[in-house]
Design a protein around this motif. Sequence first.
Motif, PDB file in Angstrom:
ATOM      1  N   CYS A 173       0.493   7.057 -10.709  1.00 39.26           N
ATOM      2  CA  CYS A 173       0.118   6.506 -12.005  1.00 39.26           C
ATOM      3  C   CYS A 173       1.328   6.038 -12.798  1.00 39.26           C
ATOM      4  CB  CYS A 173      -0.659   7.549 -12.807  1.00 39.26           C
ATOM      5  SG  CYS A 173      -2.259   7.905 -12.095  1.00 39.26           S
ATOM      6  N   SER A 186       2.400   1.615  -3.408  1.00 33.75           N
ATOM      7  CA  SER A 186       1.365   2.039  -4.352  1.00 33.75           C
ATOM      8  C   SER A 186       1.109   3.529  -4.225  1.00 33.75           C
ATOM      9  CB  SER A 186       0.061   1.285  -4.109  1.00 33.75           C
ATOM     10  OG  SER A 186       0.228  -0.077  -4.378  1.00 33.75           O
ATOM     11  N   ALA A 187       1.047   4.021  -3.008  1.00 32.76           N
ATOM     12  CA  ALA A 187       0.799   5.441  -2.799  1.00 32.76           C
ATOM     13  C   ALA A 187       1.928   6.275  -3.384  1.00 32.76           C
ATOM     14  CB  ALA A 187       0.644   5.733  -1.311  1.00 32.76           C
ATOM     15  N   LYS A 225      -9.066   1.420 -11.463  1.00 28.41           N
ATOM     16  CA  LYS A 225      -7.898   1.788 -10.673  1.00 28.41           C
ATOM     17  C   LYS A 225      -8.168   1.413  -9.221  1.00 28.41           C
ATOM     18  CE  LYS A 225      -4.956   5.646  -9.371  1.00 28.41           C
ATOM     19  NZ  LYS A 225      -4.692   7.076  -9.520  1.00 28.41           N
ATOM     20  N   GLY A 226      -7.211   0.762  -8.596  1.00 27.09           N
ATOM     21  CA  GLY A 226      -7.342   0.338  -7.210  1.00 27.09           C
ATOM     22  C   GLY A 226      -7.902  -1.064  -7.026  1.00 27.09           C
ATOM     23  N   SER A 227      -8.420  -1.665  -8.097  1.00 24.26           N
ATOM     24  CA  SER A 227      -8.977  -3.017  -7.961  1.00 24.26           C
ATOM     25  C   SER A 227      -7.867  -4.057  -7.920  1.00 24.26           C
ATOM     26  CB  SER A 227      -9.963  -3.310  -9.096  1.00 24.26           C
ATOM     27  OG  SER A 227      -9.308  -3.315 -10.343  1.00 24.26           O
ATOM     28  N   ARG A 228      -8.182  -5.181  -7.323  1.00 26.08           N
ATOM     29  CA  ARG A 228      -7.248  -6.312  -7.278  1.00 26.08           C
ATOM     30  C   ARG A 228      -7.597  -7.272  -8.388  1.00 26.08           C
ATOM     31  NH1 ARG A 228      -5.207  -7.529  -1.474  1.00 26.08           N
ATOM     32  NH2 ARG A 228      -5.574  -5.505  -0.541  1.00 26.08           N
ATOM     33  N   SER A 238       0.829  -1.198   0.000  1.00 30.60           N
ATOM     34  CA  SER A 238       0.000   0.000   0.000  1.00 30.60           C
ATOM     35  C   SER A 238       0.862   1.246   0.000  1.00 30.60           C
ATOM     36  CB  SER A 238      -0.918   0.004   1.224  1.00 30.60           C
ATOM     37  OG  SER A 238      -1.795  -1.086   1.151  1.00 30.60           O
ATOM     38  N   ALA A 280      -2.972   0.153 -10.776  1.00 30.04           N
ATOM     39  CA  ALA A 280      -2.548   1.467 -10.301  1.00 30.04           C
ATOM     40  C   ALA A 280      -2.768   2.589 -11.307  1.00 30.04           C
ATOM     41  CB  ALA A 280      -1.073   1.408  -9.896  1.00 30.04           C
ATOM     42  N   SER A 281      -3.522   2.331 -12.379  1.00 30.86           N
ATOM     43  CA  SER A 281      -3.824   3.402 -13.327  1.00 30.86           C
ATOM     44  C   SER A 281      -5.204   3.184 -13.916  1.00 30.86           C
ATOM     45  CB  SER A 281      -2.771   3.450 -14.442  1.00 30.86           C
ATOM     46  OG  SER A 281      -2.991   2.432 -15.391  1.00 30.86           O
ATOM     47  N   GLU A 282      -5.677   4.175 -14.664  1.00 30.52           N
ATOM     48  CA  GLU A 282      -7.008   4.129 -15.265  1.00 30.52           C
ATOM     49  C   GLU A 282      -6.997   3.530 -16.661  1.00 30.52           C
ATOM     50  OE1 GLU A 282      -5.511   7.108 -14.429  1.00 30.52           O
ATOM     51  OE2 GLU A 282      -6.466   7.533 -12.519  1.00 30.52           O
ATOM     52  N   ILE A 307      -2.575  -5.074  -7.758  1.00 28.74           N
ATOM     53  CA  ILE A 307      -3.484  -3.938  -7.624  1.00 28.74           C
ATOM     54  C   ILE A 307      -3.278  -3.056  -8.843  1.00 28.74           C
ATOM     55  CG2 ILE A 307      -4.086  -1.889  -6.289  1.00 28.74           C
ATOM     56  CD1 ILE A 307      -3.113  -3.397  -3.795  1.00 28.74           C
TER      57      ILE A 307
END
Length: 185
Positions: A27, A22-23, A57-60, A19, A47-49, A45
């Motif tokens: 992107c 990732s932060a 974005k943010g999904s596993r 996490s 990390a981009s759109e 995870i």
Amino acid sequence: MPNNRTMRSRWLPALIVVSFVSALSGCGAAVDRVVSEVIGEETYIVASESMEPTLAKGSRVTVSMVGEGEYEPKYGDVVLFRAPEWERDYSAISRVIGVPGSTVGCCDPAGKLLLNGKPLQEDYVRPDDDPVFPDFSVTVPVGRLWLMGDHRGVALDSRSYQLKPGGGTIPVSGVLGVVEDAGIG
């Protein structure tokens, strides 16, 4: 055999580190690796759109990993890959549009992407997207793939790297795995 509480506490430090990484990465990377829970599968995870709406974005996502030379290219697969020719020092996720020997081009009069001269029905592409496609026509070389994101307006994909070695394609050997349950739309 460890119970669920023991398993959670064992993985908690790894999840906190991921996490934090990732932060920091924002992107800059398409995916971050979480843990390998099952042999042959890894969780990442997004990390981009660039793959929305298919992968938010943010999904596993769970990736079925492939060994060197084991991936058999298939149109529509959503793959985890490395593309050193694109000067990326990280793994990313995109959709296979062109397989070896196919021709990918832009576009028909309705603005649809062409695969082997026929318009693609791409229900997976973000519906509110207004991508700017440069005109192009690429015949995918043997042993290579043409990849595109589903959010075409923001994706840095094969179109963005046409002036790099490989002409925007990546080697099939660059595929690390196939995202499960991503579908072709």
